[in-house]
Enzyme design. Structure first.
Site, PDB file in Angstrom:
ATOM      1  CE  LYS A  55      -3.854  -2.360   2.242  1.00 14.53           C
ATOM      2  NZ  LYS A  55      -4.587  -2.742   3.449  1.00 14.53           N
ATOM      3  CD  GLN A  99      -3.470  -4.373   6.649  1.00 14.49           C
ATOM      4  OE1 GLN A  99      -3.556  -3.334   6.009  1.00 14.49           O
ATOM      5  NE2 GLN A  99      -3.935  -5.513   6.186  1.00 14.49           N
ATOM      6  CG  ASP A 122      -9.557   0.428   5.561  1.00 19.05           C
ATOM      7  OD1 ASP A 122      -9.315  -0.135   4.484  1.00 19.05           O
ATOM      8  OD2 ASP A 122      -8.790   0.396   6.548  1.00 19.05           O
TER       9      ASP A 122
HETATM   10  N1  GUN Z   1      -7.180  -6.476   6.512  1.00 13.73           N
HETATM   11  C1  GUN Z   1      -7.638  -7.211   5.472  1.00 13.73           C
HETATM   12  N2  GUN Z   1      -8.234  -6.434   4.552  1.00 13.73           N
HETATM   13  C2  GUN Z   1      -8.143  -5.169   5.017  1.00 13.73           C
HETATM   14  C3  GUN Z   1      -8.568  -3.910   4.494  1.00 13.73           C
HETATM   15  O1  GUN Z   1      -9.172  -3.788   3.411  1.00 13.73           O
HETATM   16  N3  GUN Z   1      -8.274  -2.826   5.271  1.00 13.73           N
HETATM   17  C4  GUN Z   1      -7.637  -2.927   6.477  1.00 13.73           C
HETATM   18  N4  GUN Z   1      -7.424  -1.808   7.166  1.00 13.73           N
HETATM   19  N5  GUN Z   1      -7.230  -4.077   6.979  1.00 13.73           N
HETATM   20  C5  GUN Z   1      -7.483  -5.185   6.250  1.00 13.73           C
END
Ligand code: GUN
Length: 295
Positions: A55, A99, A122
């Site tokens: 990311k 995350q 998100d």
């Molecule tokens: N863990 C798995 N998928 C995601 C996501 O799309 N965003 C976040 N913040 N954590 C995750």
């Protein structure tokens, strides 16, 4: 019957990323604004580290600024809330991504609710979840948005289609149900207590597998000519002892039945990050009161 069309998520993701790069450049030139995203990783889970690094790399590739925060796995909820509070106040930071999953001492819902909803790239904050279900403007979760782009690439009008989503997570299943409803589908969300799952799957014009179970969806669970979107990413040991990534669908068998299918890897996965970049651009424009540059 001919094999299904394989939907190339890598290609669509690269196109969307290039588009975001150009729009970010317009924002810079016309308004002297550079979007910033804070990525917060608690602990050292190897899979999460890979996701977060990816990311951060993609954020800088489109000309945005990445603020990486690494925090110890035993951090208290109170201390993590304080970190989020500081990021909320920082005007250079337009998006905050924590995350998931978080260590057990931290209540995930409290952390998500503490993020300023306008910075919630998100789309997990209760205000954004509510906006999605009400049909109001808000930040939309990235993986479901990526799934919709891929579905749209093979079927423009989803009106009256039957969609079955296998998996009811807050990250994928539930928000994707809202997006498919918005697109006039008839939507069923299946889960571990659903009866006659194979039959239900066979009724789907659009089948989304988001259960986290390697290859659980068999070839004969798929309606001929269905669109199959595989959100699963599972590690499977091969006979020679190496690891291979597989989805939630038995891909080789599904290929013979479906009209179109996403591969794993290279399907939904790459779309998630591209949609995160788009959300960061949108969040930045809204916070600065400027129009989002056109695609
Ligand atoms: N863990 C798995 N998928 C995601 C996501 O799309 N965003 C976040 N913040 N954590 C995750």
């Amino acid at each position: 019957m001919a094999d299904a069309c394989i939907i190339d998520g890598k290609k669509f993701s690269a196109e969307l990323q290039e588009d975001i790069k150009q729009r970010t450049n317009i924002l810079k030139k016309e308004h002297k604004i550079i979007p910033g995203l804070a990525t917060v990783l608690v602990g050292e889970d190897p899979a999460s580290e890979v996701y977060i690094k990816n990311k951060e790399k993609r954020i800088t590739e489109v000309g945005m600024v990445s603020y990486g925060k690494r925090l110890p796995k035993d951090i208290s909820e109170k201390d993590l809330l304080a970190v989020i509070g500081t990021l909320n106040k920082n005007p250079d930071i337009n998006g905050i991504l924590v995350q998931l999953p978080l260590p057990h001492q931290i209540f995930e819902k409290n952390i998500i609710a503490s993020i300023n909803a306008h910075k919630d790239v998100d789309g997990f904050h209760p205000l954004n979840v509510g906006a999605l279900s009400n049909g109001n403007e808000g930040l939309v979760p990235c993986t479901p948005r990526g799934c919709m782009i891929l579905i749209d690439s093979v079927c423009r009008d989803l009106t009256s289609k039957t969609a079955v989503i296998v998996g009811r997570s807050n990250i994928v299943g539930k928000p994707l149900a809202q997006l498919l409803l918005r697109a006039n589908c008839t939507v069923t969300v299946a889960h571990s207590h659903t009866k006659d799952l194979p039959d239900l799957c066979r009724s789907a014009d659009i089948l989304i597998a988001a259960a986290g179970q390697p290859e659980m969806i068999k070839g004969d669970w798929i309606k001929p000519k269905a669109i199959v979107i595989d959100v699963g990413i599972n590690r499977k040991k091969t006979q020679n002892g190496t690891n291979r990534l597989v989805g939630d669908v038995d891909f080789e068998k599904a290929l013979k039945v479906a009209e179109a299918i996403t591969p794993v890897p290279g399907g939904v996965g790459p779309m998630t990050i591209a949609c995160l970049l788009e959300n960061t651009l949108i969040a930045c424009c809204l916070q600065n009161g400027v129009k989002v540059p056109d695609a």
